[in-house]
Design an enzyme around this catalytic site. Structure first.
Site, PDB file in Angstrom:
ATOM      1  N   ASP A 119       0.860  -1.186   0.000  1.00 13.03           N
ATOM      2  CA  ASP A 119       0.000   0.000   0.000  1.00 13.03           C
ATOM      3  C   ASP A 119       0.898   1.238   0.000  1.00 13.03           C
ATOM      4  O   ASP A 119       1.734   1.395   0.876  1.00 13.03           O
ATOM      5  CB  ASP A 119      -0.887  -0.008   1.244  1.00 13.03           C
ATOM      6  CG  ASP A 119      -2.022   1.003   1.170  1.00 13.03           C
ATOM      7  OD1 ASP A 119      -1.815   2.083   0.564  1.00 13.03           O
ATOM      8  OD2 ASP A 119      -3.093   0.731   1.720  1.00 13.03           O
ATOM      9  N   LYS A 123      -0.774   9.874   1.142  1.00 11.84           N
ATOM     10  CA  LYS A 123      -0.887  11.126   1.892  1.00 11.84           C
ATOM     11  C   LYS A 123       0.274  11.268   2.872  1.00 11.84           C
ATOM     12  O   LYS A 123       0.675  10.305   3.531  1.00 11.84           O
ATOM     13  CB  LYS A 123      -2.218  11.177   2.635  1.00 11.84           C
ATOM     14  CG  LYS A 123      -3.426  11.217   1.706  1.00 11.84           C
ATOM     15  CD  LYS A 123      -4.727  11.291   2.475  1.00 11.84           C
ATOM     16  CE  LYS A 123      -5.923  11.346   1.515  1.00 11.84           C
ATOM     17  NZ  LYS A 123      -7.211  11.395   2.224  1.00 11.84           N
TER      18      LYS A 123
END
Length: 214
Positions: A119, A123
């Protein structure tokens, strides 16, 4: 995104195959060779997904013991099916979160670590969750043997570039940096489900091989 739908049969299937999905991996810390019943090198994959990679690696390298870690139950049962159906004695699975792999593996116990299509957590506020953030690198360094390696593959260029910087700042040696893996025609490369998907869509696959400072 990973497959996450509920599978009502998952719990029973996992219990029936506890010899493949280890119930208490913490008990095996420092004793993985005994768990496999051999003296083979130990390789681990963090984030095994549906198991195509660990299945392929276990088939291609029977002289290596593989442990795949996956935290999503609906996903790891798919990996379990592959390992069971292909009768791979050198593959085990852990339904565990890899927040701290030092809880499951002893210092200098692991020969190689794979991070496949992790992943990217794009952000900035989620930087600490990236599996190549320095706190994770500290863990990998601890469980890897001095000559051990970390192999990372991803389709996400931002994560790849971030990871290269993170490795360098940690003092790692970058033994390989490949910006288009499939252009190398590496016959030993075992693809994951994501790798097949992204490659078919024309995305380049990035790979690096890292050695930690001694």
């Amino acid at each position: 995104m990973r497959l996450r739908q509920n599978k009502p049969w998952a719990d029973d299937y996992i219990k029936e195959n506890h010899h493949i999905i280890i119930d208490e991996p913490f008990v095996n810390k420092g004793k993985w060779k005994e768990a496999f019943g051999n003296d083979q090198p130990l390789h681990i994959e963090i984030g095994s997904g549906k198991g195509k990679f660990i299945q392929g690696m276990a088939e291609q390298f029977p002289e290596v013991s593989f442990v795949g870690m996956e935290r999503v139950k609906a996903v790891i049962v798919m990996a379990l099916k592959k390992v069971k159906e292909h009768e791979l004695p050198n593959a085990r699975l852990l339904h565990e979160n890899a927040n701290d792999v030092r809880e499951m593996f002893e210092e200098n116990e692991v020969d190689q670590i794979y991070l496949n299509f992790s992943d990217p957590w794009p952000k900035n506020r989620h930087e600490k969750r990236r599996l190549t953030y320095h706190t994770f690198l500290e863990q990998y360094q601890s469980i890897l043997k001095p000559e051990g390696r970390l192999v990372m593959k991803t389709d996400n260029r931002h994560l790849f570039e971030y990871s290269l910087v993170s490795f360098s700042q940690f003092g790692c040696v970058l033994e390989e940096v490949t910006m288009d893996l499939h252009s190398l025609d590496d016959e030993t490369n075992v693809m994951t489900e994501y790798e097949e998907k992204f490659s078919e869509q024309g995305y380049p696959i990035y790979r690096c091989v890292v050695r930690f400072p001694s």
